[in-house]
Design an enzyme around this catalytic site. Sequence first.
Site, PDB file in Angstrom:
ATOM      1  N   GLN A 177      -6.194  -5.847  -8.104  1.00 19.80           N
ATOM      2  CA  GLN A 177      -5.772  -6.553  -7.526  1.00 19.80           C
ATOM      3  C   GLN A 177      -6.005  -7.986  -7.693  1.00 19.80           C
ATOM      4  O   GLN A 177      -5.589  -8.784  -6.879  1.00 19.80           O
ATOM      5  CB  GLN A 177      -8.100  -6.001  -6.621  1.00 19.80           C
ATOM      6  CG  GLN A 177      -7.630  -4.651  -6.135  1.00 19.80           C
ATOM      7  CD  GLN A 177      -7.458  -5.208  -4.801  1.00 19.80           C
ATOM      8  OE1 GLN A 177      -7.591  -6.348  -4.063  1.00 19.80           O
ATOM      9  NE2 GLN A 177      -7.472  -4.319  -4.208  1.00 19.80           N
ATOM     10  N   SER A 194      -0.795  -2.226  -8.870  1.00 18.83           N
ATOM     11  CA  SER A 194      -0.083  -1.547  -8.259  1.00 18.83           C
ATOM     12  C   SER A 194       1.351  -1.916  -6.777  1.00 18.83           C
ATOM     13  O   SER A 194       0.415  -2.614  -6.581  1.00 18.83           O
ATOM     14  CB  SER A 194      -0.596  -0.688  -7.243  1.00 18.83           C
ATOM     15  OG  SER A 194      -0.164   0.428  -6.236  1.00 18.83           O
ATOM     16  N   ALA A 195       2.073  -2.129  -6.409  1.00 20.37           N
ATOM     17  CA  ALA A 195       2.837  -3.709  -5.984  1.00 20.37           C
ATOM     18  C   ALA A 195       2.479  -3.349  -4.208  1.00 20.37           C
ATOM     19  O   ALA A 195       2.719  -4.676  -3.901  1.00 20.37           O
ATOM     20  CB  ALA A 195       4.521  -2.555  -5.795  1.00 20.37           C
ATOM     21  N   HIS A 196       2.158  -2.306  -3.436  1.00 16.95           N
ATOM     22  CA  HIS A 196       1.897  -2.403  -2.205  1.00 16.95           C
ATOM     23  C   HIS A 196      -0.145  -2.889  -2.145  1.00 16.95           C
ATOM     24  O   HIS A 196      -0.195  -3.856  -0.976  1.00 16.95           O
ATOM     25  CB  HIS A 196       1.120  -0.847  -1.484  1.00 16.95           C
ATOM     26  CG  HIS A 196       0.439  -0.832  -1.938  1.00 16.95           C
ATOM     27  ND1 HIS A 196       0.208   0.095  -2.659  1.00 16.95           N
ATOM     28  CD2 HIS A 196      -1.242  -0.336  -1.469  1.00 16.95           C
ATOM     29  CE1 HIS A 196      -1.140   1.194  -2.903  1.00 16.95           C
ATOM     30  NE2 HIS A 196      -1.853   0.626  -2.360  1.00 16.95           N
ATOM     31  N   CYS A 322     -18.188   7.473   3.143  1.00 15.54           N
ATOM     32  CA  CYS A 322     -18.255   7.805   4.332  1.00 15.54           C
ATOM     33  C   CYS A 322     -17.785   7.817   4.694  1.00 15.54           C
ATOM     34  O   CYS A 322     -17.179   7.107   5.677  1.00 15.54           O
ATOM     35  CB  CYS A 322     -20.096   6.507   4.635  1.00 15.54           C
ATOM     36  SG  CYS A 322     -20.014   7.632   6.264  1.00 15.54           S
TER      37      CYS A 322
END
Length: 410
Positions: A177, A194-196, A322
Amino acid sequence: MSYFDAASAAPLHPVAREALLASLDEGWADPARLYREGRRARLLLDAAREAAAEAVGCRPDELVFTPSGTQALHAGVSGALAARRRVGRRLLHSAVEHSAVLHAAEVHEAAGGTRGELAVDRTGRVAAGEVGAALGPDTALVCLQSANHEVGTEQPVEEVAALCREADVPLLVDAAQSLPWGQVPGAWSLLAASAHKWGGPPGVGLLAVRKGTRFAPQGPRDERESGRSAGFENIPAVVAAAASLRALRAGAETGDEAARLRRLVDRIRERVPRLVPDVEVVGDPVHRLPHLVTFSCLYVDGEVLLHELDRAGFSVSSGSSCTSSTLTPSHVLRAMGVLSEGNVRVSLPYGTAEAEVERFLEVLPQVVRSVRERLGVPAAEAGAARATSGGAGHATRAATRWTRTTTFSA
């Protein structure tokens, strides 16, 4: 439609799109081959590795590309633990780590290892001193995210890294993040991302293992990516991922976009509790990512709330796990001890317009009121918690009583 879920996946950056299309023509060949097409692909892969390493703050030969951020975390945890098996088999991690780390910890424990969970305060932050106190002679690895995926709270990575180095214990940082916003400070040993999360294509992760860190890749050996990630590299996606990261970091260095998004998030943090009764804004108000805010609404079914916001033109997510088949609250919010029902996470992508945020603040009170009425909660009751006790603690206790007597429908 306003897309407010960049923490899950950021929209493909224009630079990434251009790099992806260009490298589809040039980077399709096997980079391990010596003929012209292979050399061309190798040049693209090497350039992408150098760009990504510069953004991370490591040497190019310390970084490998993986098929995902999750696989990078799994490989990092398993490889570091295996290399230190003779030292000890204890894994330490915070209670709010990404599920990929928790799953890896479960596998480690099932194989005979041990693990310790580090508690967090009400903002979701680990105390560096408590990490230092938990380090022992049998500690093989410490895992700590740079910033939380659900509430945006930043962790004291630099202080923890110093304590780990003093104890001669490697620190693995999940930087998924925070990496678009800047390098992770401190003497960390391993880092995954993470690239995305930063506008690169999905299916690309990275794992950095600094020199001097003992590491034993698990699984069948492969000659590619230093033996740490098996399989043929997806060079067009890797090139696009590195290009978008470099572009974002170039903009982040000026601080303009980060400061602008922080102001928009501050507006949400300040106005939502005033506009909507019985709302708890969670996460650290200062030590946090600039683009992310999470709040929980009392007397609200979170899944219904997300559907209604979607119908109103807003793509947001929930920090809660949830679903229609379980009422298990988010492990992050549970560890923080905050309200976990009716949870909404807003994460603004680069370029979010101020008008979109204003429209969200106009629509949200109406949507929450509608969902509460559908669940049979009168407006007067919805505001009772604030009027009688006026605090997040009361709202959390009221939520506990309410959820015990209420059955949610999907």
